[in-house]
Design a protein around this motif. Structure first.
Motif, PDB file in Angstrom:
ATOM      1  N   ASP A   1       0.827  -1.222   0.000  1.00 60.81           N
ATOM      2  CA  ASP A   1       0.000   0.000   0.000  1.00 60.81           C
ATOM      3  C   ASP A   1       0.854   1.263   0.000  1.00 60.81           C
ATOM      4  OD1 ASP A   1      -2.347  -1.431  -0.072  1.00 60.81           O
ATOM      5  OD2 ASP A   1      -2.677  -1.353   2.099  1.00 60.81           O
ATOM      6  N   GLY A   2       2.177   1.116  -0.134  1.00 62.08           N
ATOM      7  CA  GLY A   2       3.055   2.271  -0.259  1.00 62.08           C
ATOM      8  C   GLY A   2       3.780   2.701   0.998  1.00 62.08           C
ATOM      9  N   ASP A   3       3.681   1.935   2.076  1.00 58.24           N
ATOM     10  CA  ASP A   3       4.381   2.298   3.309  1.00 58.24           C
ATOM     11  C   ASP A   3       5.869   1.999   3.129  1.00 58.24           C
ATOM     12  OD1 ASP A   3       5.596   2.289   5.892  1.00 58.24           O
ATOM     13  OD2 ASP A   3       3.621   2.011   6.808  1.00 58.24           O
ATOM     14  N   ARG A   4       6.648   3.045   2.957  1.00 57.76           N
ATOM     15  CA  ARG A   4       8.079   2.916   2.684  1.00 57.76           C
ATOM     16  C   ARG A   4       8.840   2.282   3.847  1.00 57.76           C
ATOM     17  NH1 ARG A   4      10.647   1.448  -1.066  1.00 57.76           N
ATOM     18  NH2 ARG A   4      12.835   1.810  -0.820  1.00 57.76           N
ATOM     19  N   GLU A   5       8.458   2.622   5.076  1.00 62.35           N
ATOM     20  CA  GLU A   5       9.144   2.060   6.243  1.00 62.35           C
ATOM     21  C   GLU A   5       8.962   0.543   6.307  1.00 62.35           C
ATOM     22  OE1 GLU A   5       8.536   3.999   9.990  1.00 62.35           O
ATOM     23  OE2 GLU A   5       8.625   5.986   9.063  1.00 62.35           O
ATOM     24  N   CYS A   6       7.761   0.087   5.995  1.00 65.45           N
ATOM     25  CA  CYS A   6       7.518  -1.365   5.988  1.00 65.45           C
ATOM     26  C   CYS A   6       8.314  -2.040   4.878  1.00 65.45           C
ATOM     27  CB  CYS A   6       6.023  -1.647   5.840  1.00 65.45           C
ATOM     28  SG  CYS A   6       5.067  -1.258   7.324  1.00 65.45           S
ATOM     29  N   ALA A   7       8.364  -1.414   3.719  1.00 64.94           N
ATOM     30  CA  ALA A   7       9.137  -1.974   2.608  1.00 64.94           C
ATOM     31  C   ALA A   7      10.617  -2.052   2.972  1.00 64.94           C
ATOM     32  CB  ALA A   7       8.939  -1.133   1.348  1.00 64.94           C
ATOM     33  N   ASP A   8      11.129  -1.013   3.608  1.00 67.62           N
ATOM     34  CA  ASP A   8      12.536  -1.017   4.031  1.00 67.62           C
ATOM     35  C   ASP A   8      12.790  -2.089   5.090  1.00 67.62           C
ATOM     36  OD1 ASP A   8      13.072   1.059   2.290  1.00 67.62           O
ATOM     37  OD2 ASP A   8      13.008   2.622   3.843  1.00 67.62           O
ATOM     38  N   ALA A   9      11.837  -2.251   6.011  1.00 62.24           N
ATOM     39  CA  ALA A   9      11.982  -3.272   7.059  1.00 62.24           C
ATOM     40  C   ALA A   9      12.010  -4.664   6.441  1.00 62.24           C
ATOM     41  CB  ALA A   9      10.846  -3.155   8.070  1.00 62.24           C
TER      42      ALA A   9
END
Length: 154
Positions: A52-60
């Protein structure tokens, strides 16, 4: 892991385990497999948010994949140390080498991870995955990330 902490190198890890008793080597392998299972589960929970575009989750998720890759290498180093001492790795401890298990068949594996669906429920509708399946899935995810143009690659 903090931004300033650097993981121990493979060579230093191999050196550090050289004098450990066999029981400690097996315990460390079990600990690492458990950590990989938890990180896989964590990534599965984070994935919908990353989608859904959450960059922090993608980085994690990407950081977790890097950590899991290091853990798989360490499990292999533990296996090599046990075998170097002339002992068998053990039938209930599949060794992960290049994303493939060198241990028991999936049916005989006692080290399983319970994969719970995205909506937590207490029903027995859970999927069991063996170490072999988890390692293969991890390798596929890492390979996909290496070939995608999105994100930061370090």
């Amino acid at each position: 892991m903090s931004a300033s902490a650097v993981p121990i190198s493979q060579d230093r890890f191999a050196e550090a385990i050289a004098d450990l008793p066999i029981g400690n080597l097996h315990a460390k392998a079990a600990e690492l497999r458990n950590s990989v299972a938890h990180l896989v589960h964590s990534n599965e929970q984070l994935q919908p948010f990353a989608d859904d575009g959450d960059r922090e989750c993608a980085d994690a998720i990407k950081e977790n994949q890097q950590v899991m890759a290091r853990m798989v290498v360490r499990i292999d180093l533990l296996k090599r140390e046990v075998e170097k001492r002339g002992l068998p790795w053990g039938e209930d401890e599949p060794a992960l080498v290049n994303g493939k298990s060198e241990g028991p068949t999936e049916q005989a594996s006692t080290s399983m991870e319970i994969q719970v669906s995205a909506s937590p429920d207490t029903s027995p509708n859970r999927q069991l995955r063996s170490d072999t399946e988890l390692a293969q899935r991890l390798r596929e995810q890492i390979d996909e990330d290496m070939h995608s143009d999105s994100g930061v690659h370090l």
